[in-house]
Design a protein around this motif. Structure first.
Motif, mmCIF file in Angstrom:
data_model
loop_
_atom_site.group_PDB
_atom_site.id
_atom_site.type_symbol
_atom_site.label_atom_id
_atom_site.label_comp_id
_atom_site.label_asym_id
_atom_site.label_seq_id
_atom_site.Cartn_x
_atom_site.Cartn_y
_atom_site.Cartn_z
ATOM 1 N N GLU A 205 16.380 -30.735 0.956
ATOM 2 C CA GLU A 205 15.023 -30.231 1.090
ATOM 3 C C GLU A 205 14.129 -30.773 -0.023
ATOM 4 O OE1 GLU A 205 15.636 -26.050 1.148
ATOM 5 O OE2 GLU A 205 16.220 -26.010 3.265
ATOM 6 N N ALA A 206 14.675 -30.852 -1.244
ATOM 7 C CA ALA A 206 13.901 -31.396 -2.355
ATOM 8 C C ALA A 206 13.577 -32.866 -2.122
ATOM 9 C CB ALA A 206 14.673 -31.223 -3.665
ATOM 10 N N ALA A 207 14.549 -33.631 -1.608
ATOM 11 C CA ALA A 207 14.328 -35.058 -1.342
ATOM 12 C C ALA A 207 13.222 -35.248 -0.299
ATOM 13 C CB ALA A 207 15.619 -35.717 -0.870
ATOM 14 N N MET A 210 9.935 -34.667 -2.065
ATOM 15 C CA MET A 210 9.638 -35.764 -2.987
ATOM 16 C C MET A 210 9.186 -37.013 -2.242
ATOM 17 S SD MET A 210 12.809 -35.367 -5.642
ATOM 18 C CE MET A 210 12.996 -33.951 -6.713
ATOM 19 N N LEU A 211 9.867 -37.339 -1.162
ATOM 20 C CA LEU A 211 9.510 -38.537 -0.396
ATOM 21 C C LEU A 211 8.107 -38.397 0.178
ATOM 22 C CD1 LEU A 211 10.242 -41.279 0.740
ATOM 23 C CD2 LEU A 211 11.330 -40.114 2.691
ATOM 24 N N SER A 224 3.424 -42.112 -10.063
ATOM 25 C CA SER A 224 4.431 -42.725 -9.200
ATOM 26 C C SER A 224 5.823 -42.720 -9.823
ATOM 27 C CB SER A 224 4.021 -44.166 -8.856
ATOM 28 O OG SER A 224 2.867 -44.178 -8.055
ATOM 29 N N ASN A 225 5.931 -43.140 -11.075
ATOM 30 C CA ASN A 225 7.262 -43.285 -11.670
ATOM 31 C C ASN A 225 7.948 -41.943 -11.875
ATOM 32 O OD1 ASN A 225 6.642 -45.957 -11.640
ATOM 33 N ND2 ASN A 225 6.522 -46.221 -13.857
ATOM 34 N N GLY A 226 7.178 -40.902 -12.202
ATOM 35 C CA GLY A 226 7.778 -39.578 -12.345
ATOM 36 C C GLY A 226 8.341 -39.064 -11.037
ATOM 37 N N LEU A 227 7.618 -39.320 -9.942
ATOM 38 C CA LEU A 227 8.090 -38.920 -8.614
ATOM 39 C C LEU A 227 9.334 -39.720 -8.218
ATOM 40 C CD1 LEU A 227 4.632 -38.727 -6.837
ATOM 41 C CD2 LEU A 227 6.151 -36.790 -7.254
ATOM 42 N N LEU A 228 9.301 -41.014 -8.461
ATOM 43 C CA LEU A 228 10.432 -41.871 -8.096
ATOM 44 C C LEU A 228 11.691 -41.510 -8.872
ATOM 45 C CD1 LEU A 228 8.528 -45.267 -7.897
ATOM 46 C CD2 LEU A 228 9.649 -44.113 -5.973
ATOM 47 N N THR A 234 17.891 -37.248 -7.080
ATOM 48 C CA THR A 234 18.269 -36.364 -5.972
ATOM 49 C C THR A 234 19.068 -37.111 -4.913
ATOM 50 O OG1 THR A 234 16.319 -34.986 -6.366
ATOM 51 C CG2 THR A 234 17.367 -34.810 -4.208
ATOM 52 N N GLN A 235 18.647 -38.314 -4.580
ATOM 53 C CA GLN A 235 19.368 -39.109 -3.595
ATOM 54 C C GLN A 235 20.727 -39.557 -4.144
ATOM 55 O OE1 GLN A 235 18.223 -38.336 -0.843
ATOM 56 N NE2 GLN A 235 17.335 -40.172 0.055
#
Length: 300
Positions: A205-207, A210-211, A224-228, A234-235
């Motif tokens: 659910e978190a992934a 985030m995506l 962007s980099n913090g999200l990635l 998570t992945q």
């Protein structure tokens, strides 16, 4: 862009990964010492916890610190002064966390104040005999107090939060999107069980969130980099790191944030006492960070 953890945890208290009800911590008490002297009591038989603000004052004229008392069937098993408890934002719970002892635990979470920080979490628990009780510090987490949840429905409550090591690591606080962490109390010790299979749905659910945030983030965004970073971690937990890494390499923004790091502690002047490293770019820094923090197996 950051995950709204409070709203997400509230949802967790009602719905599990398969749509079944999740058992939230049995009973809670919102303690507020600013309401004046007196006792506030929480009981889940046979355990009760009271927080008492005495009516007397200190020699300096200040209010005395609250007293935390835990009783089992009316017998006091733990008692401590708690000058650190603030005037508000203190959550007290009685919930089953550790199957190795005969009684549920008392959990005290309080907000220490300051920007984004901190939720200080303490658990008062007995030994396997039920005769000796002690205070165990889980640690400090971003934000304010929130209840425990029984995520996997096994009757033992977990503390669910996010990995605070990701905050500010590759972007601002607002741009950080840390992966989920799950903590259990087992035989008197806190264990990070985040990567165990029964908690997979939390990461899935978190992934997804985030995506979606990554896809909605405009090019050249400093977020962007913090999200990635959170998405890749998570992945990795889900065994889907190669797909996530392809997205990292195609979507990351050139940035100096997180490229210099101290692999050790700092002295009182803020100088690194360990090895200092500088990475060439964000993907290199992220991979090293994920390896160092247990999300990836270190490269040979």
């Amino acid at each position: 862009m950051r995950i709204n953890l409070s709203a997400w945890l509230l949802a967790l208290s009602f719905l599990g990964g398969n749509g079944a009800a999740i058992a939230q911590a049995a009973t809670t008490l919102n303690f507020n010492s600013s309401s004046g002297p007196g006792e506030q009591l929480l009981t889940v038989n046979p355990v009760s916890v009271s927080i008492n603000v005495p009516r007397s004052t200190t020699p300096d004229g200040d209010p005395p610190p609250p007293v935390v008392t835990v009783q089992v069937s009316g017998k006091t098993v733990f008692r401590a002064l708690r000058p650190d408890l603030p005037g508000m934002d203190t959550l007290v719970e009685i919930a089953e966390m550790d199957a190795s002892n005969p009684y549920p635990e008392v959990i005290i979470s309080h907000y220490t104040g300051g920007a984004h920080c901190c939720n200080q979490v303490e658990v008062i628990s007995s030994d396997p005999s039920g005769k000796q009780w002690r205070s165990l510090a889980l640690g400090s987490f971003d934000g304010g107090p929130h209840p425990l949840v029984d995520v996997d429905g096994d009757g033992q409550s977990e503390f669910v939060d996010v990995d605070n090591r990701f905050l500010y690591q590759f972007s601002s606080y607002a741009g950080s999107s840390p992966p989920v962490q799950v903590w259990q109390l087992q035989n008197g010790k806190f264990i990070n069980v985040s990567q165990q299979p029964q908690f997979r749905r939390l990461h899935e659910e978190a992934a997804e969130r985030m995506l979606k945030a990554i896809q909605e983030t405009p090019p050249r965004s400093p977020d962007s980099n913090g999200l990635l970073a959170g998405y890749a971690a998570t992945q990795a937990i889900l065994g889907k790191f190669p797909q996530a890494w392809a997205l990292v390499e195609s979507r990351y923004e050139p940035s100096e944030w997180g490229l210099e790091e101290c692999l050790g502690t700092y002295d009182d002047q803020g100088r690194c006492k360990g090895k200092e490293v500088r990475y060439r770019n964000f993907p290199e820094a992220l991979r090293a960070f994920l390896e160092r923090n247990g999300y990836l197996v270190s490269s040979p």
